[in-house]
Design a protein around this motif. Structure first.
Motif, short mmCIF file in Angstrom:
data_model
loop_
_atom_site.label_atom_id
_atom_site.label_comp_id
_atom_site.label_asym_id
_atom_site.label_seq_id
_atom_site.Cartn_x
_atom_site.Cartn_y
_atom_site.Cartn_z
N TRP A 39 0.85 -1.29 -0.07
CA TRP A 39 -0.08 -0.15 -0.12
C TRP A 39 0.99 1.18 0.03
O TRP A 39 1.53 1.46 1.06
N ALA A 40 1.17 1.91 -1.01
CA ALA A 40 2.00 2.90 -1.03
C ALA A 40 1.34 4.42 -0.71
O ALA A 40 2.14 5.20 -0.52
N ASN A 41 0.36 4.71 -0.99
CA ASN A 41 -0.38 5.72 -0.90
C ASN A 41 -0.98 5.93 0.36
O ASN A 41 -1.94 5.20 0.61
N ALA A 42 -0.77 7.11 1.22
CA ALA A 42 -1.51 7.41 2.38
C ALA A 42 -3.05 7.47 2.30
O ALA A 42 -3.46 8.35 1.01
N GLY A 43 -3.83 6.91 3.04
CA GLY A 43 -5.27 7.15 2.81
C GLY A 43 -6.12 5.98 2.07
O GLY A 43 -7.16 6.02 2.02
N VAL A 44 -5.35 5.30 1.32
CA VAL A 44 -5.86 3.95 0.51
C VAL A 44 -6.67 3.01 1.53
O VAL A 44 -7.85 2.76 1.19
N ASP A 53 -0.35 -4.75 6.57
CA ASP A 53 -0.42 -5.44 5.44
C ASP A 53 1.04 -5.18 4.88
O ASP A 53 1.59 -6.46 4.39
N ASN A 54 1.81 -4.25 4.87
CA ASN A 54 3.01 -4.09 4.10
C ASN A 54 3.98 -4.95 5.00
O ASN A 54 4.89 -5.58 4.57
N THR A 55 3.83 -4.82 6.14
CA THR A 55 4.95 -5.58 7.12
C THR A 55 4.94 -7.16 6.93
O THR A 55 5.62 -7.83 6.80
N SER A 56 3.64 -7.61 7.05
CA SER A 56 3.32 -8.96 7.03
C SER A 56 3.87 -9.68 5.58
O SER A 56 4.24 -10.83 5.46
N ALA A 57 3.30 -8.86 4.57
CA ALA A 57 3.55 -9.10 3.19
C ALA A 57 5.02 -9.21 3.07
O ALA A 57 5.66 -10.33 2.51
N LEU A 58 5.87 -8.39 3.50
CA LEU A 58 7.40 -8.28 3.29
C LEU A 58 8.11 -9.58 3.98
O LEU A 58 8.74 -10.29 3.71
N LEU A 69 17.66 -17.16 -5.92
CA LEU A 69 19.01 -16.71 -6.36
C LEU A 69 19.20 -15.19 -6.22
O LEU A 69 20.22 -14.74 -5.74
N SER A 70 18.23 -14.44 -6.53
CA SER A 70 18.66 -12.97 -6.18
C SER A 70 17.05 -12.31 -5.98
O SER A 70 16.05 -12.77 -6.59
N ALA A 71 16.87 -11.30 -5.37
CA ALA A 71 15.79 -10.63 -5.26
C ALA A 71 16.00 -8.93 -5.27
O ALA A 71 17.12 -8.53 -4.80
N LEU A 72 15.09 -8.25 -5.71
CA LEU A 72 15.13 -6.77 -5.52
C LEU A 72 13.73 -6.19 -5.00
O LEU A 72 12.74 -6.58 -5.16
N PHE A 73 14.26 -5.42 -3.86
CA PHE A 73 13.07 -4.55 -3.21
C PHE A 73 13.12 -3.18 -3.21
O PHE A 73 13.77 -2.56 -2.58
N PRO A 74 12.52 -2.67 -4.18
CA PRO A 74 12.81 -1.38 -4.49
C PRO A 74 11.90 -0.66 -3.45
O PRO A 74 11.06 -1.03 -2.80
N THR A 75 12.46 0.79 -2.82
CA THR A 75 11.73 1.48 -1.89
C THR A 75 11.05 2.56 -2.55
O THR A 75 11.18 2.97 -3.60
#
Length: 75
Positions: A39-44, A53-58, A69-75
């Motif tokens: 969830w990227a936008n405040a208020g959604v 949701d964001n913490t448990s999903a990560l 082998l490899s992972a990318l986690f953009p911020t």
């Protein structure tokens, strides 16, 4: 959805990553991960739900990604 880019083959998977079973199923057999779900936008949704949701999903993705082998986690 499968996306062909150049000579590679990439698959986009939709899953509820707050559900550990779906996270493990989505990452089964992966060689690499680009995790951009959040969830990227405040208020959604409410602030507590955004955090939970964001913490448990990560957490679930990191657990399911063991051995990938490899992972990318953009911020």
């Amino acid at each position: 959805m499968t996306i062909n880019v150049g000579t590679g083959r990439y698959t986009s998977i939709m899953a509820d990553l707050t559900d550990p079973g779906q996270a493990y199923a989505a990452l089964a057999g992966c060689d690499a991960i680009v995790h951009m779900a959040a969830w990227a936008n405040a208020g959604v949704v409410t602030d507590p739900r955004t955090f939970n949701d964001n913490t448990s999903a990560l957490f679930n993705v990191l657990q399911a990604a063991a051995g990938v082998l490899s992972a990318l986690f953009p911020t």
